[in-house]
Motif scaffolding. Structure first.
Motif, PDB file in Angstrom:
ATOM      1  N   GLY A 268      -0.833   4.025  -6.613  1.00 46.68           N
ATOM      2  CA  GLY A 268      -0.875   5.062  -5.603  1.00 46.68           C
ATOM      3  C   GLY A 268      -0.644   4.547  -4.192  1.00 46.68           C
ATOM      4  N   SER A 269      -0.575   5.491  -3.261  1.00 48.49           N
ATOM      5  CA  SER A 269      -0.313   5.166  -1.861  1.00 48.49           C
ATOM      6  C   SER A 269      -1.611   5.180  -1.061  1.00 48.49           C
ATOM      7  N   PHE A 270      -1.682   4.309  -0.068  1.00 46.08           N
ATOM      8  CA  PHE A 270      -2.827   4.234   0.831  1.00 46.08           C
ATOM      9  C   PHE A 270      -2.340   4.380   2.273  1.00 46.08           C
ATOM     10  N   LEU A 271      -3.165   4.976   3.107  1.00 46.44           N
ATOM     11  CA  LEU A 271      -2.859   5.131   4.523  1.00 46.44           C
ATOM     12  C   LEU A 271      -3.673   4.140   5.340  1.00 46.44           C
ATOM     13  N   MET A 272      -3.014   3.497   6.287  1.00 44.91           N
ATOM     14  CA  MET A 272      -3.678   2.549   7.175  1.00 44.91           C
ATOM     15  C   MET A 272      -4.045   3.306   8.448  1.00 44.91           C
ATOM     16  N   CYS A 273      -5.333   3.620   8.588  1.00 41.29           N
ATOM     17  CA  CYS A 273      -5.779   4.515   9.666  1.00 41.29           C
ATOM     18  C   CYS A 273      -6.359   3.775  10.861  1.00 41.29           C
ATOM     19  N   ASP A 274      -6.324   2.470  10.855  1.00 42.48           N
ATOM     20  CA  ASP A 274      -6.704   1.699  12.048  1.00 42.48           C
ATOM     21  C   ASP A 274      -6.019   0.339  11.960  1.00 42.48           C
ATOM     22  N   VAL A 275      -4.797   0.285  12.450  1.00 39.72           N
ATOM     23  CA  VAL A 275      -4.025  -0.960  12.388  1.00 39.72           C
ATOM     24  C   VAL A 275      -4.224  -1.695  13.720  1.00 39.72           C
ATOM     25  N   SER A 276      -5.338  -2.381  13.837  1.00 39.18           N
ATOM     26  CA  SER A 276      -5.643  -3.131  15.055  1.00 39.18           C
ATOM     27  C   SER A 276      -5.913  -4.582  14.688  1.00 39.18           C
ATOM     28  N   ALA A 277      -5.871  -5.449  15.684  1.00 36.89           N
ATOM     29  CA  ALA A 277      -6.055  -6.881  15.446  1.00 36.89           C
ATOM     30  C   ALA A 277      -7.400  -7.182  14.810  1.00 36.89           C
ATOM     31  N   ALA A 278      -8.417  -6.376  15.130  1.00 37.77           N
ATOM     32  CA  ALA A 278      -9.764  -6.633  14.627  1.00 37.77           C
ATOM     33  C   ALA A 278      -9.851  -6.485  13.113  1.00 37.77           C
ATOM     34  N   GLY A 279      -8.942  -5.753  12.514  1.00 39.91           N
ATOM     35  CA  GLY A 279      -9.003  -5.508  11.076  1.00 39.91           C
ATOM     36  C   GLY A 279      -8.326  -6.565  10.228  1.00 39.91           C
ATOM     37  N   PHE A 280      -7.740  -7.591  10.868  1.00 36.93           N
ATOM     38  CA  PHE A 280      -6.979  -8.598  10.126  1.00 36.93           C
ATOM     39  C   PHE A 280      -7.310 -10.005  10.615  1.00 36.93           C
ATOM     40  N   GLY A 281      -7.077 -10.969   9.757  1.00 38.68           N
ATOM     41  CA  GLY A 281      -7.223 -12.373  10.109  1.00 38.68           C
ATOM     42  C   GLY A 281      -6.217 -13.176   9.298  1.00 38.68           C
TER      43      GLY A 281
ATOM     44  N   VAL B  45       0.821  -1.219   0.000  1.00 39.18           N
ATOM     45  CA  VAL B  45       0.000   0.000   0.000  1.00 39.18           C
ATOM     46  C   VAL B  45       0.852   1.265   0.000  1.00 39.18           C
ATOM     47  N   PHE B  46       2.156   1.126   0.167  1.00 33.32           N
ATOM     48  CA  PHE B  46       3.049   2.284   0.144  1.00 33.32           C
ATOM     49  C   PHE B  46       3.684   2.400  -1.234  1.00 33.32           C
ATOM     50  N   HIS B  47       3.325   3.446  -1.962  1.00 33.65           N
ATOM     51  CA  HIS B  47       3.852   3.667  -3.313  1.00 33.65           C
ATOM     52  C   HIS B  47       3.685   2.431  -4.190  1.00 33.65           C
ATOM     53  N   GLY B  48       2.480   1.878  -4.184  1.00 35.83           N
ATOM     54  CA  GLY B  48       2.188   0.750  -5.060  1.00 35.83           C
ATOM     55  C   GLY B  48       1.982   1.216  -6.491  1.00 35.83           C
ATOM     56  N   THR B  49       1.620   0.290  -7.357  1.00 35.72           N
ATOM     57  CA  THR B  49       1.417   0.615  -8.768  1.00 35.72           C
ATOM     58  C   THR B  49       0.329   1.657  -8.950  1.00 35.72           C
TER      59      THR B  49
ATOM     60  N   ASN C  22       2.795   4.037   8.058  1.00 38.18           N
ATOM     61  CA  ASN C  22       2.082   2.761   8.210  1.00 38.18           C
ATOM     62  C   ASN C  22       2.921   1.722   8.938  1.00 38.18           C
ATOM     63  N   LEU C  23       4.218   1.711   8.661  1.00 36.34           N
ATOM     64  CA  LEU C  23       5.092   0.685   9.238  1.00 36.34           C
ATOM     65  C   LEU C  23       5.138   0.794  10.758  1.00 36.34           C
ATOM     66  N   ALA C  24       5.224   2.007  11.301  1.00 35.37           N
ATOM     67  CA  ALA C  24       5.268   2.178  12.759  1.00 35.37           C
ATOM     68  C   ALA C  24       3.984   1.665  13.404  1.00 35.37           C
ATOM     69  N   LYS C  25       2.854   1.897  12.753  1.00 30.76           N
ATOM     70  CA  LYS C  25       1.569   1.418  13.280  1.00 30.76           C
ATOM     71  C   LYS C  25       1.509  -0.107  13.253  1.00 30.76           C
ATOM     72  N   ALA C  26       2.012  -0.696  12.174  1.00 32.23           N
ATOM     73  CA  ALA C  26       2.015  -2.152  12.065  1.00 32.23           C
ATOM     74  C   ALA C  26       2.893  -2.781  13.146  1.00 32.23           C
ATOM     75  N   CYS C  27       4.055  -2.192  13.388  1.00 34.15           N
ATOM     76  CA  CYS C  27       4.955  -2.733  14.416  1.00 34.15           C
ATOM     77  C   CYS C  27       4.340  -2.617  15.809  1.00 34.15           C
TER      78      CYS C  27
END
Length: 428
Positions: free
Chosen positions: A288-301, A282-286, A362-367
């Protein structure tokens, strides 16, 4: 006289016992009535909440009415409205205007999302502005040519992802999804369905990342209703407790409890690598760039192979659209410039407008989301190095563009460390 006093006390004892019994009787009667009242109130609130949140029948009826009158079309329309082979199962909705259900389509299990009445549009305030443009299916209008529709899509995507993305390829990708019957023609009903879906940022992300493994597969759509592949294991970690219990548990203990029922460490490492790869995508992809505005466990599986999957992409938004909205956001303090849980900019007090650059990449939020998850059960030979790299990652500040070299270095070091440790195991 002593005998008379004794007799008087003996006569008073039943009266005392009777009074005490009456008091206890009234006390328990009151407590029983209170319990019935509270229980009835809870049932009423739960039922009212369910009735408001779970309106899948309304969504299906509205979609099928539009399909049967020829307004919209899509790969799921016939199964939903004519054959009844696509059904809505358990209600998973968290907001009344966004209906979410588990469901089945033949042999496939999926998650069905449908918009009711109003569709989120950019304002990025505490309450998002809404409009009815998508759900009315009034665009494109009758007589619009395919070329004109392509121009509409191009202009719309330009406002979403900016000028830097490879827009022509993205337009072609969108049109290929719209042409569900693969006859190389875009009918007006197909175009109306796709235009409605393009108003939804989570759908745009699905299209952009459909060839990547981190988003569930798009199974089909009808109007602004669409079906995604079911993610078997979600959320990423954490346990659900009654709200009364939540109030009694200290925050530190609660964080520890969230890690009780997670996979083995090598499998957690593989899942974590998936989240780091998503940050790259999502960072500088083909497109465009996207921002991850809620990087919490509930948003992933994750799936049976322990590949990370995005569960809720509503707060992964195009950076260009985010910046355009923030330029218009009035503010008095930095706290006024927050969207979601994690997209925070600063307030320019000379103009009383929010700045456009997020404070944390985004990376800091993911970590931050992965720290407790990865450090629980980590092998002792990499524990110190992993802690060091995670804390360096969490400390990242400013936008990724400003520190692209450091961002890339930390990301690659983390992936390399995790992959080296699990590459020789069956979990990889």
């Amino acid at each position: 006289m002593a005998r008379g006093l004794f007799s008087w006390l003996w006569l008073r004892k039943p009266i005392y016992i009777q009074a005490r019994f009456s008091y206890l009787h009234m006390k328990y009667l009151f407590l029983s009535w209170l319990a019935v009242f509270v229980g009835s109130w809870v049932v009423y609130v739960e039922y009212s909440s369910y009735s408001e949140l779970c309106r899948g029948h309304e969504c299906k009826n509205a979609i099928c009415d539009k399909y049967r009158t020829g307004v919209i079309d899509g790969s799921a329309c016939s199964s939903l409205c004519d054959k009844d082979t696509l059904y809505l199962g358990k209600c998973l909705s968290a907001k009344p205007n966004i209906q979410v259900y588990s469901g089945g389509w033949g042999d496939l299990e999926g998650v069905i999302r449908c918009q009711i009445e109003k569709v989120p549009h950019y304002d990025l305030g505490a309450e998002m502005e809404h409009r009815n443009e998508a759900s009315s299916f009034n665009k494109p209008t009758k007589g619009t040519s395919v070329e004109k529709f392509k121009d509409m899509v191009l202009t719309h995507l330009k406002t979403k992802v900016g000028e830097l993305a490879n827009l022509s390829d993205l337009v072609n990708l969108v049109l290929s999804v719209a042409d569900f019957n693969k006859d190389s023609l875009i009918s007006l009903p197909e175009a109306r369905s796709m235009w409605a879906l393009l108003q939804l940022d989570e759908f745009l992300l699905v299209v952009v990342l459909q060839d990547r493994e981190h988003t569930p597969r798009l199974l089909g759509f009808c109007g602004d209703l669409y079906i995604m592949e079911k993610v078997p294991y979600a959320p990423l970690y954490g346990i659900s407790l009654p709200w009364v219990v939540e109030l009694l548990i200290p925050a530190g203990m609660r964080r520890s409890m969230d890690q009780w029922f997670t996979p083995s460490w090598p499998r957690k490492a593989k899942i974590s690598i998936g989240l780091l790869e998503l940050v790259e995508d999502v960072f500088h992809g083909t497109f465009g760039s996207f921002l991850m505005c809620d990087v919490s466990a509930a948003g992933f599986g994750y799936n049976d192979r322990h590949d990370l999957k995005v569960m809720d992409a509503r707060l992964i938004i195009p950076e260009a659209a985010f910046q355009a909205a923030m330029r218009e956001r009035r503010c008095d303090v930095d706290e006024d410039c927050l969207y979601g849980a994690d997209c925070h900019t600063s307030c320019d007090l000379t103009k009383h407008r929010c700045t456009t650059e997020v404070m944390r990449p985004n990376l800091a939020k993911a970590c931050s989301a992965l720290k407790d998850y990865l450090l629980r059960g980590v092998p002792s030979d990499i524990q110190e190095e992993l802690e060091k790299q995670l804390y360096a990652c969490i400390a990242l500040k400013g936008s990724a563009e400003e520190m692209e070299m450091e961002h890339s270095l930390i990301l690659n070091n983390l992936k390399t460390l995790l992959w080296k440790k699990i590459s020789h195991t069956k979990d990889s």
